[in-house]
Scaffold this active site. Sequence first.
Site, mmCIF file in Angstrom:
data_model
loop_
_atom_site.group_PDB
_atom_site.id
_atom_site.type_symbol
_atom_site.label_atom_id
_atom_site.label_comp_id
_atom_site.label_asym_id
_atom_site.label_seq_id
_atom_site.Cartn_x
_atom_site.Cartn_y
_atom_site.Cartn_z
ATOM 1 N N GLY A 1 25.736 66.445 9.719
ATOM 2 C CA GLY A 1 26.234 67.728 9.223
ATOM 3 C C GLY A 1 26.922 68.498 10.332
ATOM 4 N N SER A 2 26.721 69.817 10.298
ATOM 5 C CA SER A 2 27.471 70.687 11.212
ATOM 6 C C SER A 2 27.129 70.483 12.679
ATOM 7 C CB SER A 2 27.228 72.143 10.838
ATOM 8 O OG SER A 2 27.669 72.359 9.514
ATOM 9 N N THR A 3 25.979 69.857 12.978
ATOM 10 C CA THR A 3 25.670 69.631 14.391
ATOM 11 C C THR A 3 26.723 68.708 15.014
ATOM 12 O OG1 THR A 3 24.203 67.793 13.817
ATOM 13 C CG2 THR A 3 23.176 69.940 14.172
#
Lengths: 460, 486
Positions: B215-217
């Site tokens: 995801g956004s990581t």
Amino acid sequence: MTATTAEAPPPELRLPKRRGVELVLLVAAVLISVFGYVDVGLAKNGSAPADALSYGAGLGLLALLAHLAVHFRAPYADPLLLPIAVLLNGIGLVLIYRLDLETPGDQAAPTQLIWSTLGVALFIAVVVFLRDHRVLQRYAYLSVATALVLMIIPIFFPAVNGAKIWIRIAGFSIQPGEFAKILLAIFFAAYLAANRNALAYTGRKIWKLQLPTMRVFAPILAIWLISVGVLVMERDLGTSLLFFGLFVIMLYVATGRGSWIAIGMVLAAVGAAVVGTLEPHVRSRVEDWLHPFASIDAGEGASQLAQSLFAFGAGGMLGTGLGEGHSILIGFAAKSDFILATAGEELGLFGLTAIFMLYALLAARGYRAGLALRDPFGRLLAIGLASIIAIQVFVIAGGVMDLIPLTGMAMPFLAQGGSSLVTNWMIVALLIRISDSARAPHPGTVETGVIAPIVEDDES
Amino acid sequence: MIRYIRRAAGFCLLLLVALLLNATRVQVFDADSLDKNPANRRQTIARYDQPRGNILVDGKTVTGSKDTGEQLRYERTYNNGPLYAPVTGYASQTYGTTLIENAEDGILSGTDSMLSTVPLLNELTRAQQPGGNVSSTIQADMQKAAYNGLGSKKGAVAAIEPTTGKILALVSTPSYDPGLISGTDSSSTRAWTSLNSDVNQPMLNRAIRQVYAPGSTFKVVTAAGILDSGVATDINTPTDTPNPYTLPGTTYQLTNESASDQCKNATLLYAFEVSCNTVFAKLGVDVGLSGMVKTAEAFGFNDSGVKIPSGVAASNFDTKMSNDHLAQSCIGQYDTSATPLQMAMVAAAVANDGQIMYPHLVDKTTRSDRSTVSDTGTKNYRQAMNVTTATQLKTMMEAVVATGTGTNAAIEGATVGGKTGTAQNGIDNSGTPYAWFISYAQKSDSNTPAVAVAVVVEDASANRSDVSGGGNAAPIAKAVMEAALN
């Protein structure tokens, strides 16, 4: 080992009795056994077994009683026979006790000790009551009849591990076939002694081959075929192999006719090949012998034979030491047929060689007694009994070490099995009696009795 | 007759000679191959005939051996099985070994020839040495903080010391007690069966053997690619990015989590702080497939050869895909997947000026007399990005914790940088999303970062609108970082 002559040795040439030597050797045999017993305890529990002293005393007492019987009843007997038997029996008890430690639910040593006592008792009985081995000649036909009955009985009892060689009486399993060995040896010795010239010199000659007359030869052949046939039916391959070997050796010694014994061997080989291909039980034994690790490659784990070889291999030259091997991995026959694997693993090649040498000595002393005797029956009986020991050791030791196909058979004195133990004690008793008359200055004379030659010998 | 008796005796002598020769063959010449036969249990018996060496955490053992008195004498025990299971693995007499128990088995079981102080003596005598010990790099208080933080939730934590690559915590929940399957008895068999049939997969080491969509990581990696490639050079300059962003070659419109975020043409710093999908997807496509693959692989993606000493599952960034998939991959979706350890390495790369140190779990191995067999030591793994890029990323990640989505991870007296992530899960996002948080922490008075952490929580029971990296994962990361700083 001088050639025998017809005349008795002069009376002033008294042979030494050697009973003292026997006693010293017996003490050594008992001490070695007790040492082994203590060694097992130290290795497994860090302390000597509590009953080490009583074990030593018990074995010592048995040895002493046997020694006394020999001392008074067979003073000229070979001094090596009894100590070897005691030592082998003692080692056997130690090995079985050692394996019992791995199987708390199945204790075999106490039973084996009872059978040992019974074996020694019978040994004493034979030494005391059989004053002259030649008496046995009278009972040649009775012996063979009894032997056949003993061999046939187990057919009516359920099979154990595929072999119908057991009868169960009052909680004890007995292998009657074991006793038949002695009885057959007595019969063969008596019959061959009475008819050996007829066997060797009469009958047709085909080319260079002197065949025996059928009239003389038929009874032995019949007896032998019946016994081997019965054993094949009972799937007791080891004993049938033993009888065949015994028959061939005694026939050869009696007649000196190697040529048609060779023919017999060839015929036997053909027979074995036929049986081997038809009988799946036999064929699988041969397969195992050729490929002991086939079951491992097939992913079925190690067979008993493979486990046995692993045990011998783990022993190496010096062995792991008593109590420190893992021969119990062999499984259910570790204490009986495969007892030698425990010796091989824990005593190593050195210990195994020593055990083989004890057997070799035992057989050699039997042969020696046979050589020293004057009567053909005693000779043949001594040779027969010594050969029984030698062949048994070869068949089972060769089997568990993948030298020959494995056939179930007990290692004399060592393996768990009362019938075998008692039988071997009786063999030693007979050898004691025979060696006594071989070395005694004035052997008595005994009527030979019923077994008369079928064809009169030219020279007697 | 005498002649024949002698011949018969000679025949018996032949039999004896055959027996002796054969005994020599089996016991001397074949002994070695018989010993080595896989079906021969003696080596197994010998292996368990002495206590197994221990695995140490902070110098204290977390394992033991108990004497069962059975054929396989010593059985492995674990002092805090579930806590350390992802580190130790199991050592079972029935089911073999895993993780450190497997990788260092030679040392622990005493068969490694290095344990012998006299070279080659071991080869000669074939005697076993007493088992050696394995000191792990794990720190007990961090391990416990991570384990307690996850609690009954399903998830994993990996923590690394950025300057050395030492793995300080490695947790996977739900866990299991490896001691339950040590033996050969029926209870071991039952435990094994039930552990393997458990739908929650307690024996799965999620920290190194399970990959999740990051995801956004993953935007940390994408940002490094954008800055390294020069697509953007300054994090405070507005970018040229639409909101919503129509994926190249499709009509699909990519939006952002929150409509209130000012993501259109946002600066990299702002986009990173509030986690704008549109900015990173668009700029990632501008970097291009080969540039993004290069960057992802510099961080360790697509490397299946990492051994800590146990193998780590390869994290994935597709090397062949169309631009619309590239756009999704750059925000940690589509086929992009990573182990928690990989994402801890991403955070560690930022904290350590772009240099990733090789991650390792074993500090050193020692003999029973405490002398050292081998030291693992510190090795470089890869330079993930330029040093200047790393500095810019630190600014961005610290902003996330200061004023962005990761304020839950802020720690008094320390510099903390982080990145939240909420990864879609399942086909068409049907499953509960994963909550991610990756971060690093450095004491205010120190020159070196103390720790980098990655936390993933896959909590199926959570209400999906409540799942967020900042809410679910950041507090756990914070607890682990606090344990590291103390």
